[in-house]
Design a protein around this motif. Structure first.
Motif, PDB file in Angstrom:
ATOM      1  N   VAL A 153      76.313  78.350  86.447  1.00 36.17           N
ATOM      2  CA  VAL A 153      76.401  78.658  85.020  1.00 36.17           C
ATOM      3  C   VAL A 153      75.346  79.685  84.635  1.00 36.17           C
ATOM      4  O   VAL A 153      74.227  79.672  85.147  1.00 36.17           O
ATOM      5  N   SER A 154      75.726  80.565  83.710  1.00 31.35           N
ATOM      6  CA  SER A 154      74.778  81.503  83.100  1.00 31.35           C
ATOM      7  C   SER A 154      74.596  81.130  81.627  1.00 31.35           C
ATOM      8  O   SER A 154      75.576  81.037  80.884  1.00 31.35           O
ATOM      9  N   ILE A 155      73.366  80.896  81.222  1.00 28.03           N
ATOM     10  CA  ILE A 155      73.040  80.580  79.825  1.00 28.03           C
ATOM     11  C   ILE A 155      72.449  81.825  79.182  1.00 28.03           C
ATOM     12  O   ILE A 155      71.487  82.404  79.698  1.00 28.03           O
ATOM     13  N   ILE A 156      73.025  82.248  78.070  1.00 29.52           N
ATOM     14  CA  ILE A 156      72.581  83.460  77.381  1.00 29.52           C
ATOM     15  C   ILE A 156      71.920  83.095  76.056  1.00 29.52           C
ATOM     16  O   ILE A 156      72.488  82.334  75.262  1.00 29.52           O
ATOM     17  N   ILE A 157      70.727  83.638  75.838  1.00 28.32           N
ATOM     18  CA  ILE A 157      69.996  83.423  74.590  1.00 28.32           C
ATOM     19  C   ILE A 157      69.543  84.778  74.073  1.00 28.32           C
ATOM     20  O   ILE A 157      68.873  85.529  74.782  1.00 28.32           O
ATOM     21  N   CYS A 158      69.931  85.101  72.849  1.00 28.14           N
ATOM     22  CA  CYS A 158      69.520  86.367  72.235  1.00 28.14           C
ATOM     23  C   CYS A 158      68.408  86.085  71.227  1.00 28.14           C
ATOM     24  O   CYS A 158      68.562  85.241  70.345  1.00 28.14           O
ATOM     25  N   ALA A 159      67.281  86.790  71.384  1.00 29.75           N
ATOM     26  CA  ALA A 159      66.114  86.518  70.550  1.00 29.75           C
ATOM     27  C   ALA A 159      65.616  87.791  69.895  1.00 29.75           C
ATOM     28  O   ALA A 159      65.551  88.846  70.531  1.00 29.75           O
ATOM     29  N   GLN A 160      65.252  87.683  68.632  1.00 27.78           N
ATOM     30  CA  GLN A 160      64.652  88.803  67.912  1.00 27.78           C
ATOM     31  C   GLN A 160      63.477  88.276  67.100  1.00 27.78           C
ATOM     32  O   GLN A 160      63.647  87.553  66.127  1.00 27.78           O
ATOM     33  N   ASN A 161      62.272  88.575  67.567  1.00 30.80           N
ATOM     34  CA  ASN A 161      61.041  88.111  66.912  1.00 30.80           C
ATOM     35  C   ASN A 161      61.018  86.589  66.777  1.00 30.80           C
ATOM     36  O   ASN A 161      60.710  86.045  65.714  1.00 30.80           O
ATOM     37  N   GLN A 162      61.366  85.906  67.842  1.00 29.64           N
ATOM     38  CA  GLN A 162      61.413  84.439  67.843  1.00 29.64           C
ATOM     39  C   GLN A 162      60.619  83.868  69.015  1.00 29.64           C
ATOM     40  O   GLN A 162      61.031  82.910  69.662  1.00 29.64           O
ATOM     41  N   ALA A 163      59.467  84.457  69.251  1.00 23.27           N
ATOM     42  CA  ALA A 163      58.621  84.043  70.372  1.00 23.27           C
ATOM     43  C   ALA A 163      58.219  82.577  70.261  1.00 23.27           C
ATOM     44  O   ALA A 163      58.145  81.866  71.263  1.00 23.27           O
ATOM     45  N   GLN A 164      57.969  82.104  69.027  1.00 22.20           N
ATOM     46  CA  GLN A 164      57.531  80.722  68.856  1.00 22.20           C
ATOM     47  C   GLN A 164      58.605  79.734  69.284  1.00 22.20           C
ATOM     48  O   GLN A 164      58.302  78.667  69.830  1.00 22.20           O
ATOM     49  N   TYR A 165      59.880  80.098  69.057  1.00 22.24           N
ATOM     50  CA  TYR A 165      60.980  79.229  69.501  1.00 22.24           C
ATOM     51  C   TYR A 165      61.106  79.246  71.020  1.00 22.24           C
ATOM     52  O   TYR A 165      61.320  78.195  71.651  1.00 22.24           O
ATOM     53  N   LEU A 166      61.021  80.421  71.621  1.00 26.66           N
ATOM     54  CA  LEU A 166      61.139  80.521  73.081  1.00 26.66           C
ATOM     55  C   LEU A 166      60.023  79.747  73.761  1.00 26.66           C
ATOM     56  O   LEU A 166      60.252  79.052  74.761  1.00 26.66           O
ATOM     57  N   GLU A 167      58.824  79.857  73.240  1.00 27.49           N
ATOM     58  CA  GLU A 167      57.671  79.144  73.805  1.00 27.49           C
ATOM     59  C   GLU A 167      57.892  77.638  73.769  1.00 27.49           C
ATOM     60  O   GLU A 167      57.586  76.920  74.724  1.00 27.49           O
ATOM     61  N   LYS A 168      58.461  77.165  72.686  1.00 28.97           N
ATOM     62  CA  LYS A 168      58.620  75.720  72.485  1.00 28.97           C
ATOM     63  C   LYS A 168      59.862  75.154  73.168  1.00 28.97           C
ATOM     64  O   LYS A 168      59.827  74.051  73.720  1.00 28.97           O
ATOM     65  N   ILE A 175      69.176  81.465  83.263  1.00 28.66           N
ATOM     66  CA  ILE A 175      69.024  81.671  81.830  1.00 28.66           C
ATOM     67  C   ILE A 175      68.647  83.129  81.614  1.00 28.66           C
ATOM     68  O   ILE A 175      67.663  83.621  82.182  1.00 28.66           O
ATOM     69  N   ILE A 176      69.449  83.825  80.818  1.00 30.34           N
ATOM     70  CA  ILE A 176      69.203  85.230  80.514  1.00 30.34           C
ATOM     71  C   ILE A 176      68.816  85.340  79.048  1.00 30.34           C
ATOM     72  O   ILE A 176      69.607  85.011  78.160  1.00 30.34           O
TER      73      ILE A 176
END
Length: 374
Positions: free
Chosen positions: A53-68, A83-84
């Motif tokens: 499986v490939s999990i795709i996450i698109c982030a824009q100025n959301q470093a705090q969410y990615l960290e957590k 995870i991409i």
């Protein structure tokens, strides 16, 4: 009393009573439909069957969410997945967070869309880049503020999603607060409706917080061809398009649930509703009429009830209809909420049900204004 009921009602009073009974039965039919279809296609998970499986996450100025939130996804009890994260022109610490996590987790990958003032784009480009970069055919799309406490979430999801267009339940965590829990209640009501229509082969929307599809179907559909310029619809319109190419399902199993981070919960909830109403114009007309018949019947029931109280003296009959409606709808919601492990919202739902039509109307009016301006 009998003489009054059969002989002294005026034609207008008869119309009020007939209209009240008719709208009551329409609302009742929808409640029974939801109760029957809500979890009608749930199956026992076969944990031994796994696919990459490939999990795709698109982030824009959301470093705090990615960290957590990324760590929980990167430590799933699953044999092969990647995870991409597509960094959609972030100017915060997103890149630093990803570099640090990639040094720990080899199956985390990332790509970045640079900022270009001459080329404006929305989230659909980021998703498309993520899909094309994916190594595997089964794609799962999540948001940066999506997370799970379960180590077997991916295993449960893939067992139900493989080879299909798949949407599943997501919601905020259970916490105290009247307004906060009203937002959770609204998402549950939307989930009940979406799951029921999907299980009845009448899909009308998707859930970007917890959805899956095949890369091959996405590419055959030419991605977001025809609506790439449109801000909303990266989940709703995509689900409608891909449903034409493959089987589809909606999972209401709590073990497949994705939790939405509670930071900025109001803005998140508002965006969910705004994007849905702006995407409604892409729903087929017959399906849209089926969706709208229920709230129209509920609105007419309330109006006719008030008029009947003023124009007739059948208070006992009107009270009986209201009590029957109260308990039937409450029972149906209780069954669905219990299945989702959200029983704590049952009693407060009797208050929330009065508030929900008001804001739905507000979102609908805003979407109409937006469409005319567009």
């Amino acid at each position: 009393m009998e003489t009054y009921f059969y002989h002294t009602l005026t034609p207008i009073q008869w119309l009020l009573i007939i209209g009240l009974v008719l709208t009551f039965f329409i609302d009742l039919i929808y409640s029974i439909f939801y109760l029957r279809k809500f979890k009608s296609k749930e199956k026992t998970y076969i944990h031994s069957e796994t696919i990459p499986v490939s999990i795709i996450i698109c982030a824009q100025n959301q470093a705090q969410y990615l960290e957590k939130n990324l760590t929980g996804l990167l430590t799933q009890d699953y044999p092969e997945y990647e995870i991409i994260v597509v960094d959609n022109g972030s100017v915060d610490d997103t890149e630093d967070v990803l570099i640090r996590l990639k040094n720990i987790y080899q199956h985390l990958k990332s790509t970045k869309i640079p900022i270009d003032e001459k080329f404006k784009h929305n989230k659909k480009l980021a998703i498309t880049i993520g899909v094309k970069a994916a190594k595997f055919d089964q794609i799962i799309h999540l948001n940066p503020n999506s997370f799970t406490y379960s180590k077997t979430w991916l295993q449960n999801t893939v067992a139900n999603a493989q080879g299909k267009l798949y949407n599943a339940y997501s919601n905020f965590e259970s916490q105290k607060g009247f307004f906060y829990n009203f937002l959770r209640y609204d998402i549950i009501k939307h989930t009940i409706k979406l799951a029921s229509f999907t299980n009845a082969n009448k899909i009308y929307a998707g859930n970007s917080f917890n959805m899956s599809f095949l890369k091959s179907d996405f590419l055959a559909n030419k991605g977001y061809a025809g609506n790439a310029h449109f801000e909303a619809g990266y989940d709703h319109i995509l689900s409608l398009d891909l449903a034409k190419k493959s089987k589809y399902t909606f999972s209401t199993n709590p073990d497949s649930k994705i939790t939405i981070d509670t930071k900025n919960y109001y803005n998140t909830w508002k965006t969910i509703n705004k994007h849905y109403f702006r995407s409604r114009k892409y729903i087929p007309l017959k399906r849209k009429l089926l969706l709208d018949l229920e709230p129209i019947a509920q609105f007419l029931f309330a109006v006719l009830l008030i008029l009947a109280l003023v124009k007739t003296q059948l208070y006992f009959a009107l009270l009986s209809i209201c009590i029957a409606r109260f308990f039937i709808k409450g029972y149906c919601f209780k069954i669905s909420a219990r299945h989702l492990r959200e029983e704590n919202l049952f009693l407060s739902s009797y208050v929330y049900v009065l508030l929900r039509p008001l804001y739905k109307l507000l979102f609908y009016i805003q979407s109409q204004i937006y469409s005319k301006r567009s």
